[in-house]
Motif scaffolding. Structure first.
Motif, PDB file in Angstrom:
ATOM      1  N   ALA A  77       0.828  -1.208   0.000  1.00 51.33           N
ATOM      2  CA  ALA A  77       0.000   0.000   0.000  1.00 51.33           C
ATOM      3  C   ALA A  77       0.862   1.258   0.000  1.00 51.33           C
ATOM      4  O   ALA A  77       0.558   2.233  -0.707  1.00 51.33           O
ATOM      5  N   TRP A  78       1.961   1.286   0.795  1.00 48.35           N
ATOM      6  CA  TRP A  78       2.789   2.493   0.796  1.00 48.35           C
ATOM      7  C   TRP A  78       3.765   2.530  -0.372  1.00 48.35           C
ATOM      8  O   TRP A  78       4.229   3.593  -0.780  1.00 48.35           O
ATOM      9  N   PHE A  79       4.068   1.373  -0.963  1.00 49.39           N
ATOM     10  CA  PHE A  79       4.999   1.362  -2.089  1.00 49.39           C
ATOM     11  C   PHE A  79       4.301   1.670  -3.417  1.00 49.39           C
ATOM     12  O   PHE A  79       4.921   2.236  -4.324  1.00 49.39           O
ATOM     13  N   ALA A  80       3.025   1.309  -3.546  1.00 48.43           N
ATOM     14  CA  ALA A  80       2.310   1.452  -4.823  1.00 48.43           C
ATOM     15  C   ALA A  80       2.346   2.878  -5.386  1.00 48.43           C
ATOM     16  O   ALA A  80       2.606   3.064  -6.580  1.00 48.43           O
ATOM     17  N   PRO A  81       2.080   3.943  -4.588  1.00 50.14           N
ATOM     18  CA  PRO A  81       2.147   5.296  -5.171  1.00 50.14           C
ATOM     19  C   PRO A  81       3.540   5.663  -5.662  1.00 50.14           C
ATOM     20  O   PRO A  81       3.687   6.358  -6.670  1.00 50.14           O
ATOM     21  N   ARG A  82       4.581   5.215  -4.967  1.00 52.12           N
ATOM     22  CA  ARG A  82       5.949   5.490  -5.410  1.00 52.12           C
ATOM     23  C   ARG A  82       6.215   4.798  -6.743  1.00 52.12           C
ATOM     24  O   ARG A  82       6.831   5.367  -7.645  1.00 52.12           O
ATOM     25  N   LEU A  83       5.746   3.563  -6.845  1.00 51.85           N
ATOM     26  CA  LEU A  83       5.918   2.811  -8.081  1.00 51.85           C
ATOM     27  C   LEU A  83       5.185   3.484  -9.239  1.00 51.85           C
ATOM     28  O   LEU A  83       5.743   3.658 -10.330  1.00 51.85           O
ATOM     29  N   GLU A  84       3.953   3.885  -9.016  1.00 52.14           N
ATOM     30  CA  GLU A  84       3.153   4.501 -10.078  1.00 52.14           C
ATOM     31  C   GLU A  84       3.801   5.799 -10.566  1.00 52.14           C
ATOM     32  O   GLU A  84       3.803   6.091 -11.768  1.00 52.14           O
ATOM     33  N   ALA A  85       4.358   6.574  -9.639  1.00 52.90           N
ATOM     34  CA  ALA A  85       4.965   7.851 -10.019  1.00 52.90           C
ATOM     35  C   ALA A  85       6.139   7.655 -10.972  1.00 52.90           C
ATOM     36  O   ALA A  85       6.346   8.460 -11.889  1.00 52.90           O
ATOM     37  N   LEU A  86       6.923   6.610 -10.781  1.00 52.01           N
ATOM     38  CA  LEU A  86       8.076   6.360 -11.643  1.00 52.01           C
ATOM     39  C   LEU A  86       7.740   5.508 -12.857  1.00 52.01           C
ATOM     40  O   LEU A  86       8.362   5.641 -13.908  1.00 52.01           O
ATOM     41  N   TRP A  87       6.759   4.630 -12.726  1.00 52.28           N
ATOM     42  CA  TRP A  87       6.497   3.638 -13.772  1.00 52.28           C
ATOM     43  C   TRP A  87       5.561   4.126 -14.863  1.00 52.28           C
ATOM     44  O   TRP A  87       5.571   3.597 -15.968  1.00 52.28           O
ATOM     45  N   HIS A  88       4.732   5.141 -14.557  1.00 47.70           N
ATOM     46  CA  HIS A  88       3.759   5.601 -15.561  1.00 47.70           C
ATOM     47  C   HIS A  88       4.451   6.507 -16.579  1.00 47.70           C
ATOM     48  O   HIS A  88       4.918   7.596 -16.255  1.00 47.70           O
TER      49      HIS A  88
END
Length: 333
Positions: A77-88
């Motif tokens: 849950a806390w990692f998903a927004p960080r991932l989305e910011a870099l991966w999108h």
């Protein structure tokens, strides 16, 4: 033994030096905040997640990979927004008149470079390397190579077409047409006209000087004639929020043609107001002519409703001036 004044100065220096040392030592902890053990563990865990990822997998597949490696729901849950910011990686494309095989070739280049941009973003943000094939490649370099790879898929005479359809001017215009259905030819024509307009007027007409509103109205008229009143009204409400407010003041039941004609009268008034005029054409005459045109187009009932609304301030301030009353400040647009 030192004279008394010198002893006093030496003692004062000692006191000041001690005070400075105390002040510096007091500031040091504030300037250099130490991480708590929990924060250190969180950073280590996050870096462990990054190192486990494959740049060619999207965000959902990446989270699934971490879940299989033992990450719990709270961690994801806390990692998903960080991932989305870099991966999108947003890849907006307009194809215009490109041939299907050229479109397919560009899409293949995009698929190849999206992982490289993800890896470059991660490298820049954390220093972690997950793409050994392009080790050390900066985000700027990866983007530049991506653009060159796209252009290599095109014939020489198609490069201009691709650049037109994907230019900053086209992207700005596309935002205002998100809710407007257009054919490929209509979209291509509008982008061409917008590029031509911005070449002299600048983005959104910002380079236009006072008295040049006619050029913008002519530009809008071309688009209005091309796509019709209903679609143009949707576009203009996005591109010009003041038109949307005027349409709301006139009423939701008012058709697009009436709202657009009223807006045209308003813009023509400001164009006439800003143009140099001799003493033979006073401002009150320009305002009175605009009021009469608006009254004729709307009819007495709708005109009365509109001038009673706050949006009609542009007209009412001049009506007060015409009737001899005091003019309120700030009567613009």
């Amino acid at each position: 033994m030192l004279p008394t004044p010198l002893r006093r100065r030496s003692g004062l220096r000692a006191v000041l030096s001690a005070a400075c040392l105390l002040a510096i030592s007091a500031l040091a902890p504030a300037q250099e905040k130490l991480l708590t053990p929990d924060e250190v563990r969180r950073i280590d865990r996050e870096n462990e997640f990054w190192r486990a990822l494959h740049a060619d997998e999207d965000a959902d597949a990446s989270l699934a990979r971490l879940r299989r490696r033992g990450a719990n729901a709270e961690e994801l849950a806390w990692f998903a927004p960080r991932l989305e910011a870099l991966w999108h990686i947003d890849v907006p494309r307009e194809w215009g008149w490109l041939r299907p095989e050229q479109v397919a070739a560009i899409k293949e280049v995009d698929r190849a470079f999206v992982p490289r941009l993800r890896a470059a973003r991660l490298r820049a943000a954390t220093g972690i390397e997950i793409d050994p094939a392009h080790r050390g490649e900066s985000l700027l370099l990866a983007t530049s190579r991506w653009q060159r790879a796209v252009l290599r898929t095109l014939d020489y005479d198609q490069i201009g077409e691709f650049r037109l359809m994907n230019s900053p001017s086209a992207q700005r215009t596309a935002r205002h047409f998100e809710d407007v259905p257009l054919t490929d030819d209509e979209r291509r024509t509008i982008y061409d006209w917008q590029r031509e307009f911005e070449a002299s007027a600048g983005p959104d007409g910002r380079k236009q000087r006072a008295g040049q509103r006619d050029a913008r109205l002519d530009h809008w008229r071309r688009i209005r004639d091309l796509i019709g009143d209903d679609r143009f009204a949707v576009y203009l409400a996005s591109a010009e929020p003041k038109f949307a407010r005027m349409h709301d003041a006139l009423g939701e039941e008012i058709d697009a043609a009436t709202a657009l004609d009223a807006w045209w009268i308003r813009e023509q008034f400001w164009g006439d107001y800003e143009k140099p005029r001799g003493f033979a054409v006073p401002t009150r005459a320009v305002a009175a002519r605009a009021e009469e045109r608006l009254r004729q187009r709307l009819g007495e009932s709708l005109f009365a409703r509109y001038v009673a609304s706050p949006d009609a301030k542009w007209l009412n301030d001049f009506r007060l001036q015409v009737s001899g009353g005091p003019r309120k400040p700030g009567a613009r647009n």
